[in-house]
Design a protein around this motif. Sequence first.
Motif, PDB file in Angstrom:
ATOM      1  N   ALA A 104     105.057 -45.209  87.495  1.00 50.59           N
ATOM      2  CA  ALA A 104     105.634 -45.685  88.599  1.00 50.59           C
ATOM      3  C   ALA A 104     105.224 -46.874  89.103  1.00 50.59           C
ATOM      4  CB  ALA A 104     105.175 -44.521  89.761  1.00 50.59           C
ATOM      5  N   GLY A 105     104.595 -47.746  88.251  1.00 55.21           N
ATOM      6  CA  GLY A 105     104.191 -49.051  88.382  1.00 55.21           C
ATOM      7  C   GLY A 105     103.337 -49.240  89.476  1.00 55.21           C
ATOM      8  N   ILE A 106     102.276 -48.082  89.806  1.00 55.10           N
ATOM      9  CA  ILE A 106     101.458 -48.298  90.895  1.00 55.10           C
ATOM     10  C   ILE A 106     100.487 -49.466  90.677  1.00 55.10           C
ATOM     11  CG2 ILE A 106      99.389 -47.175  91.995  1.00 55.10           C
ATOM     12  CD1 ILE A 106     102.188 -45.983  92.841  1.00 55.10           C
ATOM     13  N   PHE A 107      99.914 -49.527  89.418  1.00 53.40           N
ATOM     14  CA  PHE A 107      98.855 -50.673  89.192  1.00 53.40           C
ATOM     15  C   PHE A 107      99.600 -52.228  89.494  1.00 53.40           C
ATOM     16  CE2 PHE A 107      97.706 -46.786  87.211  1.00 53.40           C
ATOM     17  CZ  PHE A 107      96.542 -46.910  87.391  1.00 53.40           C
ATOM     18  N   SER A 108     100.978 -52.332  88.999  1.00 54.34           N
ATOM     19  CA  SER A 108     101.492 -53.702  89.223  1.00 54.34           C
ATOM     20  C   SER A 108     101.775 -53.818  90.550  1.00 54.34           C
ATOM     21  CB  SER A 108     102.813 -53.790  88.350  1.00 54.34           C
ATOM     22  OG  SER A 108     102.434 -53.506  86.776  1.00 54.34           O
ATOM     23  N   ARG A 109     102.074 -52.771  91.372  1.00 52.72           N
ATOM     24  CA  ARG A 109     102.475 -53.281  92.823  1.00 52.72           C
ATOM     25  C   ARG A 109     101.250 -53.341  93.582  1.00 52.72           C
ATOM     26  NH1 ARG A 109     105.612 -47.519  93.123  1.00 52.72           N
ATOM     27  NH2 ARG A 109     105.343 -47.792  95.440  1.00 52.72           N
ATOM     28  N   PHE A 110     100.052 -52.797  93.212  1.00 52.13           N
ATOM     29  CA  PHE A 110      98.858 -52.765  93.887  1.00 52.13           C
ATOM     30  C   PHE A 110      98.274 -54.077  94.220  1.00 52.13           C
ATOM     31  CE2 PHE A 110      94.144 -52.331  94.115  1.00 52.13           C
ATOM     32  CZ  PHE A 110      94.141 -51.535  95.256  1.00 52.13           C
ATOM     33  N   GLU A 166      89.311 -53.581  85.723  1.00 52.68           N
ATOM     34  CA  GLU A 166      88.413 -52.907  84.796  1.00 52.68           C
ATOM     35  C   GLU A 166      87.860 -51.839  85.128  1.00 52.68           C
ATOM     36  OE1 GLU A 166      86.650 -57.402  82.696  1.00 52.68           O
ATOM     37  OE2 GLU A 166      85.460 -56.381  84.324  1.00 52.68           O
ATOM     38  N   SER A 167      87.516 -51.695  86.459  1.00 52.62           N
ATOM     39  CA  SER A 167      86.901 -50.505  86.964  1.00 52.62           C
ATOM     40  C   SER A 167      87.585 -49.315  86.998  1.00 52.62           C
ATOM     41  CB  SER A 167      86.120 -50.484  88.410  1.00 52.62           C
ATOM     42  OG  SER A 167      85.282 -51.540  88.460  1.00 52.62           O
ATOM     43  N   ILE A 168      89.055 -49.527  87.203  1.00 48.79           N
ATOM     44  CA  ILE A 168      89.782 -48.186  87.480  1.00 48.79           C
ATOM     45  C   ILE A 168      90.738 -48.072  85.983  1.00 48.79           C
ATOM     46  CG2 ILE A 168      90.367 -48.849  89.694  1.00 48.79           C
ATOM     47  CD1 ILE A 168      92.959 -49.979  89.260  1.00 48.79           C
ATOM     48  N   LEU A 186      95.642 -51.704  81.056  1.00 47.03           N
ATOM     49  CA  LEU A 186      95.980 -52.758  82.394  1.00 47.03           C
ATOM     50  C   LEU A 186      95.799 -54.001  81.998  1.00 47.03           C
ATOM     51  CD1 LEU A 186      93.949 -50.818  85.203  1.00 47.03           C
ATOM     52  CD2 LEU A 186      96.542 -50.386  84.497  1.00 47.03           C
ATOM     53  N   ALA A 187      95.787 -54.354  80.660  1.00 50.32           N
ATOM     54  CA  ALA A 187      95.794 -55.816  80.087  1.00 50.32           C
ATOM     55  C   ALA A 187      97.045 -56.572  80.771  1.00 50.32           C
ATOM     56  CB  ALA A 187      95.696 -55.997  78.712  1.00 50.32           C
ATOM     57  N   ASN A 188      98.431 -55.954  80.621  1.00 54.38           N
ATOM     58  CA  ASN A 188      99.378 -56.684  80.962  1.00 54.38           C
ATOM     59  C   ASN A 188      99.529 -56.880  82.345  1.00 54.38           C
ATOM     60  OD1 ASN A 188     100.545 -56.607  78.414  1.00 54.38           O
ATOM     61  ND2 ASN A 188     101.553 -54.590  78.631  1.00 54.38           N
ATOM     62  N   VAL A 189      98.975 -56.001  83.217  1.00 55.39           N
ATOM     63  CA  VAL A 189      98.765 -56.151  84.733  1.00 55.39           C
ATOM     64  C   VAL A 189      97.794 -57.322  85.175  1.00 55.39           C
ATOM     65  CG1 VAL A 189      98.158 -55.325  87.068  1.00 55.39           C
ATOM     66  CG2 VAL A 189      99.068 -53.848  85.128  1.00 55.39           C
ATOM     67  N   MET A 190      96.992 -57.748  84.341  1.00 55.60           N
ATOM     68  CA  MET A 190      96.112 -58.844  84.370  1.00 55.60           C
ATOM     69  C   MET A 190      96.814 -60.076  84.093  1.00 55.60           C
ATOM     70  SD  MET A 190      93.111 -59.608  85.803  1.00 55.60           S
ATOM     71  CE  MET A 190      93.024 -61.361  86.252  1.00 55.60           C
ATOM     72  N   GLU A 191      97.536 -60.123  82.905  1.00 57.16           N
ATOM     73  CA  GLU A 191      98.202 -61.227  82.559  1.00 57.16           C
ATOM     74  C   GLU A 191      99.213 -61.419  83.418  1.00 57.16           C
ATOM     75  OE1 GLU A 191      99.860 -60.151  78.535  1.00 57.16           O
ATOM     76  OE2 GLU A 191      98.082 -59.760  77.782  1.00 57.16           O
TER      77      GLU A 191
END
Length: 445
Positions: free
Chosen positions: A45-51, A30-32, A4-9
């Motif tokens: 499905a891009g769930i984390f980026s959409r979240f 970090e938790s998930i 998930l590093a890219n999501v945080m970036e």
Amino acid sequence: MKLLANVMEQVLKRNPNETEFHQAVKEVLESIEPVAEKHPEWMQAGIFSRFVEPERQIIFRTAWVDDNGDVQVNRGFRVQFNSAIGPYKGGLRFHPSVNVGIIKFLGFEQILKNSLTGLPIGGGKGGSDFDPKGKSDGEIMRFCQSFMLELSKHIGENTDIPAGDIGVGGREVGYLYGMYKKLRNDFTGVLTGKGLSYGGSLARTEATGYGLCYFMEEALNAKGKSFKGATVTVSGSGNVAIYATQKIHEMGGKVVAMSDSNGYIYDSKGIWLETIQRIKEVERERISKYIEYHPGSIYKEGCTGIWDVECDIALPCATQNELDEQAAKTLIANGCFAIGEGANMPTTPEAVDLFIKKKVLFGPAKAANAGGVATSALEMSQNSMRYSWSFEEVDAKLKDIMVTIYKNVSAAAKEYGEEDNLVVGANIAGFIKVATAMYAQGIVY
């Protein structure tokens, strides 16, 4: 945080200078991370980026006339963050510190908090940089009416249901609701925290403070401890702090310190709650006035000094990031064995890490203070039924919800190898429900 590093970036890049939002997102991602490893289909499905991206962000001008006849201009916000499991639900905050980053952090936390209640409500938040302190009732009414003039275009009982937060109590909710009804000619449950005479719920005022204590008592019992006989420090002196204090006294504990933004009071015999309520709710004065009524008590300037008071349990119920690493070290050195967050994200990441490392029981806000929004959802249900439950009925439902939240959070932490880490458990348990709903509904452009 590999997957998930890219999501945080992306969050940092798209939302510069929004430090509170960055803090909230980083903790959750970090938790998930283990959830991302377990569900590659959600990654695809891009769930984390959409979240982490709000569905909608609304910013608007609020002009109003003060008692001198001068026009004042404030900025209004509503962030409709996630509606995967229900209509947007979250409070309105009136405070000079409010900006889009603060509202996004609160809205993001609200998604998970609302999910943990088990009720069908999504996450949102709103507010304004308007400061109600020092304003007359007339000024507050005119501001609320102007604010609702724009907000009413974006909310509804099946779309977005706001409530109160810092600076927005029963008076403000009444003015906001009156204007909404006038504009829409529609008597609906579009706001929660309403007065009992026009659709409010019994126990709503007490809910966040009571719920905090129900959650913490369940967590304490799991460790063979209890509020009974414990010395407790409660920061803040608003609704959450007041009713947490009341419930602690009922449970056999003793609250010895409370605070406001100017300073804190210490009473070794135990805080007289009736005095605090009189000062804050009737006289609308600063907490320093407490010592006039109780000469044996002590008042000290500087609200952060409250964490120097020796206690068994500490409940930060004032505002975000009020309890830092140094305060955490002091609490631990003084024998504090449990922390319960009554405010939203009141503990800094460094302090949270220290508490967990030292095996201090730590109840995170999105789980521990979910009682307020849970009871708001119960108010929505009563409005839909055109019916009212008794105080005892609502309180029993609230307690059941908070006990269930603890059990689900604890189970999630254990399942993912983080037993006793209720922060990880709350983030995972809240996220999985929302992510499952998002995935089932497809990629909604």
